[in-house]
Design a protein around this motif. Structure first.
Motif, PDB file in Angstrom:
ATOM      1  N   ALA A  13      19.343  40.311  66.796  1.00  0.00           N
ATOM      2  CA  ALA A  13      19.992  40.880  67.993  1.00  0.00           C
ATOM      3  C   ALA A  13      20.706  39.781  68.786  1.00  0.00           C
ATOM      4  O   ALA A  13      21.822  39.981  69.269  1.00  0.00           O
ATOM      5  N   ALA A  16      23.819  38.751  66.855  1.00  0.00           N
ATOM      6  CA  ALA A  16      24.893  39.736  67.021  1.00  0.00           C
ATOM      7  C   ALA A  16      25.531  39.606  68.403  1.00  0.00           C
ATOM      8  O   ALA A  16      26.752  39.702  68.541  1.00  0.00           O
ATOM      9  N   LEU A  17      24.718  39.369  69.426  1.00  0.00           N
ATOM     10  CA  LEU A  17      25.242  39.196  70.779  1.00  0.00           C
ATOM     11  C   LEU A  17      26.141  37.973  70.873  1.00  0.00           C
ATOM     12  O   LEU A  17      27.235  38.028  71.419  1.00  0.00           O
ATOM     13  N   PHE A  66      18.690  44.670  76.576  1.00  0.00           N
ATOM     14  CA  PHE A  66      19.142  45.662  75.604  1.00  0.00           C
ATOM     15  C   PHE A  66      19.614  46.923  76.313  1.00  0.00           C
ATOM     16  O   PHE A  66      18.963  47.396  77.247  1.00  0.00           O
ATOM     17  N   ASP A  69      19.653  49.984  71.492  1.00  0.00           N
ATOM     18  CA  ASP A  69      19.243  49.004  70.484  1.00  0.00           C
ATOM     19  C   ASP A  69      20.160  47.789  70.429  1.00  0.00           C
ATOM     20  O   ASP A  69      20.001  46.925  69.564  1.00  0.00           O
ATOM     21  N   VAL A  70      21.130  47.715  71.321  1.00  0.00           N
ATOM     22  CA  VAL A  70      22.121  46.640  71.284  1.00  0.00           C
ATOM     23  C   VAL A  70      21.838  45.609  72.380  1.00  0.00           C
ATOM     24  O   VAL A  70      21.734  45.962  73.557  1.00  0.00           O
ATOM     25  N   LYS A 115      27.541  40.124  77.241  1.00  0.00           N
ATOM     26  CA  LYS A 115      28.594  40.684  76.390  1.00  0.00           C
ATOM     27  C   LYS A 115      29.743  41.156  77.267  1.00  0.00           C
ATOM     28  O   LYS A 115      29.529  41.797  78.300  1.00  0.00           O
TER      29      LYS A 115
END
Length: 189
Positions: A13, A16-17, A66, A69-70, A115
């Protein structure tokens, strides 16, 4: 929004971030951990590998926010001793007392990453609230930060914004540069 400590199972995670570049020009949250010459040489893939080892071997070095789920945000927080460059005598973030560096109960909230699509949605506030719970649960007595005061780009505000810390109850204890106060919140007396 849920905020949790970064544990090895959450590495994908974070990866990905941060994206391929590793957030903030390949930093991978090693800037405050390495001497400048070592960090310059490590930026990118080496810094990523170092930070991944750090996450796998030690206590969580911060918290992830989060949305579902992101992962949408990150805050590095932990004992001052974990980020030696943040403690440099000529830094605006230098400790008030030399002994603060060795005191495992004095923590530092050193850097955020949010993000781009999640900015302006309260992610920094959520990260800080979750980080303070994490710090208190893990024995922190004090948390310090050295955020930006005033206007700044999202990149320059990686240290956080004064208003975010003020809302959480932090107070200014020193100002060594016009736009960078050292702020402190006492969690336990």
């Amino acid at each position: 929004m849920r905020v949790v400590p970064l544990t090895p199972d959450l590495w994908p995670a974070l990866e990905a971030l941060f994206g391929k570049q590793g957030a903030c020009m390949g930093c991978w949250c090693m800037y405050w951990r390495l001497p400048r010459k070592d960090w310059d040489a490590a930026r990118g893939a080496k810094a990523k590998a170092m930070f991944k080892r750090r996450v796998a071997q030690d206590a969580p070095p911060g918290v992830l926010a989060f949305d579902g789920d992101v992962a949408v945000g990150w805050l590095q927080i932990g004992p001052r001793a974990d980020t030696p460059q943040w403690n440099g005598a000529r830094r605006v973030s230098a400790p008030m007392h030399d002994a603060d560096v060795a005191d495992e109960r004095i923590w530092a909230a050193t850097c955020f990453y949010v993000k781009s699509s999640a900015r302006g949605q309260g992610v920094m506030d959520a990260l800080l609230a979750g980080a303070l719970k994490f710090a208190k649960k893990n024995g922190a007595r004090v948390v310090e930060a050295c955020p930006i005061d005033g206007r700044a780009s999202a990149g320059a505000a990686y240290v956080g914004r004064v208003t975010t810390f003020e809302r959480a109850g932090f107070k200014e204890i020193a100002r060594r540069k016009e736009n960078r106060p050292l702020m402190r919140l006492t969690l336990k007396r």
